[in-house]
Design a protein around this motif. Structure first.
Motif, PDB file in Angstrom:
ATOM      1  N   ILE A 244       0.837  -1.200   0.000  1.00 42.94           N
ATOM      2  CA  ILE A 244       0.000   0.000   0.000  1.00 42.94           C
ATOM      3  C   ILE A 244       0.874   1.253   0.000  1.00 42.94           C
ATOM      4  O   ILE A 244       0.616   2.229  -0.723  1.00 42.94           O
ATOM      5  N   ASN A 245       1.965   1.253   0.829  1.00 38.63           N
ATOM      6  CA  ASN A 245       2.851   2.423   0.871  1.00 38.63           C
ATOM      7  C   ASN A 245       3.526   2.651  -0.468  1.00 38.63           C
ATOM      8  O   ASN A 245       3.661   3.795  -0.935  1.00 38.63           O
ATOM      9  N   ASP A 246       4.020   1.550  -1.083  1.00 43.74           N
ATOM     10  CA  ASP A 246       4.668   1.697  -2.388  1.00 43.74           C
ATOM     11  C   ASP A 246       3.688   2.252  -3.430  1.00 43.74           C
ATOM     12  O   ASP A 246       4.037   3.131  -4.228  1.00 43.74           O
ATOM     13  N   VAL A 247       2.482   1.702  -3.385  1.00 46.91           N
ATOM     14  CA  VAL A 247       1.473   2.190  -4.340  1.00 46.91           C
ATOM     15  C   VAL A 247       1.152   3.652  -4.082  1.00 46.91           C
ATOM     16  O   VAL A 247       1.016   4.470  -5.016  1.00 46.91           O
ATOM     17  N   ALA A 248       1.048   4.019  -2.761  1.00 40.86           N
ATOM     18  CA  ALA A 248       0.749   5.413  -2.431  1.00 40.86           C
ATOM     19  C   ALA A 248       1.878   6.335  -2.887  1.00 40.86           C
ATOM     20  O   ALA A 248       1.640   7.430  -3.417  1.00 40.86           O
ATOM     21  N   SER A 249       3.151   5.901  -2.666  1.00 35.55           N
ATOM     22  CA  SER A 249       4.282   6.728  -3.101  1.00 35.55           C
ATOM     23  C   SER A 249       4.278   6.884  -4.617  1.00 35.55           C
ATOM     24  O   SER A 249       4.491   7.989  -5.141  1.00 35.55           O
ATOM     25  N   ALA A 250       4.058   5.769  -5.304  1.00 34.98           N
ATOM     26  CA  ALA A 250       4.006   5.852  -6.767  1.00 34.98           C
ATOM     27  C   ALA A 250       2.882   6.767  -7.225  1.00 34.98           C
ATOM     28  O   ALA A 250       3.041   7.549  -8.170  1.00 34.98           O
ATOM     29  N   GLN A 251       1.751   6.695  -6.509  1.00 38.41           N
ATOM     30  CA  GLN A 251       0.623   7.534  -6.888  1.00 38.41           C
ATOM     31  C   GLN A 251       0.936   9.010  -6.634  1.00 38.41           C
ATOM     32  O   GLN A 251       0.566   9.884  -7.430  1.00 38.41           O
ATOM     33  N   ARG A 252       1.635   9.276  -5.489  1.00 36.01           N
ATOM     34  CA  ARG A 252       2.010  10.673  -5.212  1.00 36.01           C
ATOM     35  C   ARG A 252       2.952  11.198  -6.292  1.00 36.01           C
ATOM     36  O   ARG A 252       2.839  12.342  -6.736  1.00 36.01           O
ATOM     37  N   GLU A 253       3.902  10.331  -6.707  1.00 32.01           N
ATOM     38  CA  GLU A 253       4.824  10.743  -7.764  1.00 32.01           C
ATOM     39  C   GLU A 253       4.071  11.004  -9.069  1.00 32.01           C
ATOM     40  O   GLU A 253       4.348  11.981  -9.780  1.00 32.01           O
ATOM     41  N   VAL A 254       3.113  10.134  -9.333  1.00 31.77           N
ATOM     42  CA  VAL A 254       2.287  10.338 -10.538  1.00 31.77           C
ATOM     43  C   VAL A 254       1.514  11.637 -10.438  1.00 31.77           C
ATOM     44  O   VAL A 254       1.405  12.408 -11.404  1.00 31.77           O
ATOM     45  N   ASN A 255       0.968  11.906  -9.239  1.00 32.48           N
ATOM     46  CA  ASN A 255       0.213  13.152  -9.069  1.00 32.48           C
ATOM     47  C   ASN A 255       1.108  14.369  -9.263  1.00 32.48           C
ATOM     48  O   ASN A 255       0.703  15.360  -9.885  1.00 32.48           O
ATOM     49  N   ARG A 256       2.363  14.298  -8.681  1.00 30.02           N
ATOM     50  CA  ARG A 256       3.280  15.435  -8.875  1.00 30.02           C
ATOM     51  C   ARG A 256       3.623  15.611 -10.357  1.00 30.02           C
ATOM     52  O   ARG A 256       3.662  16.724 -10.874  1.00 30.02           O
ATOM     53  N   THR A 257       3.885  14.482 -11.004  1.00 31.06           N
ATOM     54  CA  THR A 257       4.198  14.572 -12.436  1.00 31.06           C
ATOM     55  C   THR A 257       3.028  15.147 -13.225  1.00 31.06           C
ATOM     56  O   THR A 257       3.207  16.004 -14.099  1.00 31.06           O
ATOM     57  N   ASN A 258       1.825  14.681 -12.904  1.00 26.13           N
ATOM     58  CA  ASN A 258       0.628  15.207 -13.598  1.00 26.13           C
ATOM     59  C   ASN A 258       0.460  16.696 -13.326  1.00 26.13           C
ATOM     60  O   ASN A 258       0.081  17.466 -14.218  1.00 26.13           O
ATOM     61  N   GLY A 259       0.760  17.116 -12.055  1.00 22.82           N
ATOM     62  CA  GLY A 259       0.652  18.532 -11.742  1.00 22.82           C
ATOM     63  C   GLY A 259       1.654  19.351 -12.528  1.00 22.82           C
ATOM     64  O   GLY A 259       1.329  20.442 -13.039  1.00 22.82           O
ATOM     65  N   SER A 260       2.897  18.836 -12.623  1.00 19.23           N
ATOM     66  CA  SER A 260       3.904  19.555 -13.403  1.00 19.23           C
ATOM     67  C   SER A 260       3.507  19.650 -14.868  1.00 19.23           C
ATOM     68  O   SER A 260       3.669  20.703 -15.515  1.00 19.23           O
ATOM     69  N   LEU A 261       2.992  18.542 -15.396  1.00 20.49           N
ATOM     70  CA  LEU A 261       2.560  18.565 -16.795  1.00 20.49           C
ATOM     71  C   LEU A 261       1.425  19.552 -17.014  1.00 20.49           C
ATOM     72  O   LEU A 261       1.386  20.251 -18.032  1.00 20.49           O
TER      73      LEU A 261
END
Length: 461
Positions: A244-261
């Motif tokens: 769950i933590n790994d998935v959450a971290s990956a999701q946070r990274e995806v969210n940051r990347t999506n925000g930057s995009l």
């Protein structure tokens, strides 16, 4: 292969409940909505499919107020008891004035995923006067998603097939069809082969939770939701916290990347707007300072181009009309020539007709004359016939006169003409006609001789 999402395609009843035949098609997402007044039969119809086709339970196929919500997480087997008020028998036979005494019916639904087609169904025979109540469960699984899969549950007249007849009628499905005589066997098979659970208990818990979630006791407010939530949590396997933590971290990274995009996209859009605004402002300034005359000429040129284009379009249109009129003119000329030829033919026909009419009048006149002559000939023939008849009668009279009067006179004349040679020669004639002629000649000669003698006597005196 068993973990993909299965969506309902259709729901079917045959001689089940109050329905002789019912087919309902689900939406593309698998949902099926029943809308109607209270007591219209929505819950009753839903009971015919859920939850008994999910886990094979035929004890309480209804959404009656459930009992023992605190114990739902400890349920391990399919509910297959007849102690509840509304039983599977009443669902199959119906109730009220239209209830059946003996009936065989089927309830089944069809599901499909990107990899499989699945049919889950129950067939049963019920007789209120018999203790033995046969029930059979069946599952059809096909990996071919392009060819529709169907099961045969009725004969040509619409009567439901009994167990042996059902198995025989669906032999063509081969290993795709699995038929079970117990709810436990069906429950175990669908838990692993259809839903992908590792044990039967997981399907039982989940079906019990869904039964409670659909129960009216929640909307009535007389039941606690905590046991249901706890049971729902316990009905499925837990997830490791590290995952769950790994998935959450990956999701946070995806969210940051999506925000930057998104920020980059907004900045690019802003730059495009600024570039466009600067371009038009510079163009307007150049237009004011340097390109006014050129702009006017360009404007006039474009207007002339538009006029020229319109003129060309009008010319093209007129050319099309001219081509059309030319074709119509040629067609009209051909029609006129044909009409003139027909007129000439009509004049020739009229001349022939007049000639034939004159000839017909002459023939009619000659026919009339011929008929008049024919009538005259017929009259003359009638007269000739009458004359011939009269001549025949006169011949007969002449013959009679010859026999009765002339012959005696000739005999007497011959006797008296003794010594008169000429008279004797005349009387000797056989033919009466010649005799009359010669006799007349003889009399005339004698009269002339007597006249001469008298004249001589007178002269001598």
């Amino acid at each position: 292969m068993q973990q993909e999402h299965l969506s309902p395609l259709s729901f079917h009843l045959r001689n089940f409940n109050k329905y002789q035949a019912l087919d309902m098609v689900a939406a593309k997402n698998g949902n099926l909505t029943l809308i109607g007044e209270n007591a219209a039969g929505k819950t009753t119809l839903a009971n015919c499919f859920f939850p008994m086709l999910i886990d094979g339970s035929i004890a309480t196929p209804s959404f009656n107020p459930a009992k023992g919500t605190d114990r739902v997480d400890r349920t391990t087997g399919p509910r297959n008891s007849s102690r509840d008020t509304r039983t599977f028998n009443s669902m199959l036979l119906g109730w009220g004035p239209g209830a059946m005494k003996v009936r065989t019916g089927y309830s089944y639904l069809q599901l499909q995923s990107s990899r499989r087609q699945v049919i889950l169904g129950i067939g049963a025979h019920r007789n209120v006067s018999e203790k033995r109540q046969p029930t059979w469960w069946f599952v059809v699984i096909s990996t071919d998603t392009t060819t529709p899969v169907n099961v045969v549950v009725t004969d040509e007249s619409g009567h439901s097939l009994e167990y042996a007849e059902f198995v025989t009628a669906n032999e063509a499905l081969g290993e795709k069809l699995q038929v079970f005589k117990t709810a436990d066997a069906y429950h175990s098979f669908v838990a692993r082969q259809v839903y992908g659970f590792s044990s039967d208990a997981e399907l039982t818990k989940l079906a019990s939770v869904y039964r409670l979630l659909a129960s009216p006791i929640l909307t009535a407010g007389n039941a606690r939701f905590t046991p249901i939530r706890e049971a729902l949590k316990n009905a499925q396997e837990g997830i490791d916290a590290q995952i769950i933590n790994d998935v959450a971290s990956a999701q946070r990274e995806v969210n940051r990347t999506n925000g930057s995009l998104q920020r980059i996209k907004r900045a690019q859009e802003r730059l495009r707007k600024m570039k466009k605004e600067i371009f038009w402002r510079n163009l307007n300034r150049i237009n004011e300072r340097m390109l006014q005359d050129y702009s006017q000429m360009q404007h006039d040129y474009k207007e002339q181009q538009v006029k020229c284009e319109r003129a060309n379009q009008r010319i093209a249109k007129l050319e099309k009309q001219l081509d059309l009129l030319q074709g119509n003119l040629e067609q009209t000329a051909a029609t006129l020539k044909r009409l003139q030829q027909e007129k000439a033919n009509q004049a020739s026909i009229a001349e022939h007709r007049r000639h034939y009419e004159e000839r017909q009048a002459d023939l009619e006149r000659r026919l009339k004359q011929y008929r008049s002559q024919q009538q005259r000939v017929e009259e003359l023939e009638d007269q000739a016939t009458a004359v011939a008849e009269r001549l025949a009668a006169l011949s007969v009279q002449q013959q009679e006169l010859n026999e009765q009067q002339v012959r005696p006179l000739l005999t007497d004349l011959a006797t008296r003409a003794t010594g008169l040679t000429e008279l004797t020669n005349v009387v000797a004639e056989v033919d009466p006609a010649v005799l009359v002629k010669q006799l007349a000649t003889y009399v005339r000669d004698q009269q002339q001789a007597n006249v001469i003698k008298m004249m001589n006597v007178l002269n001598s005196m």
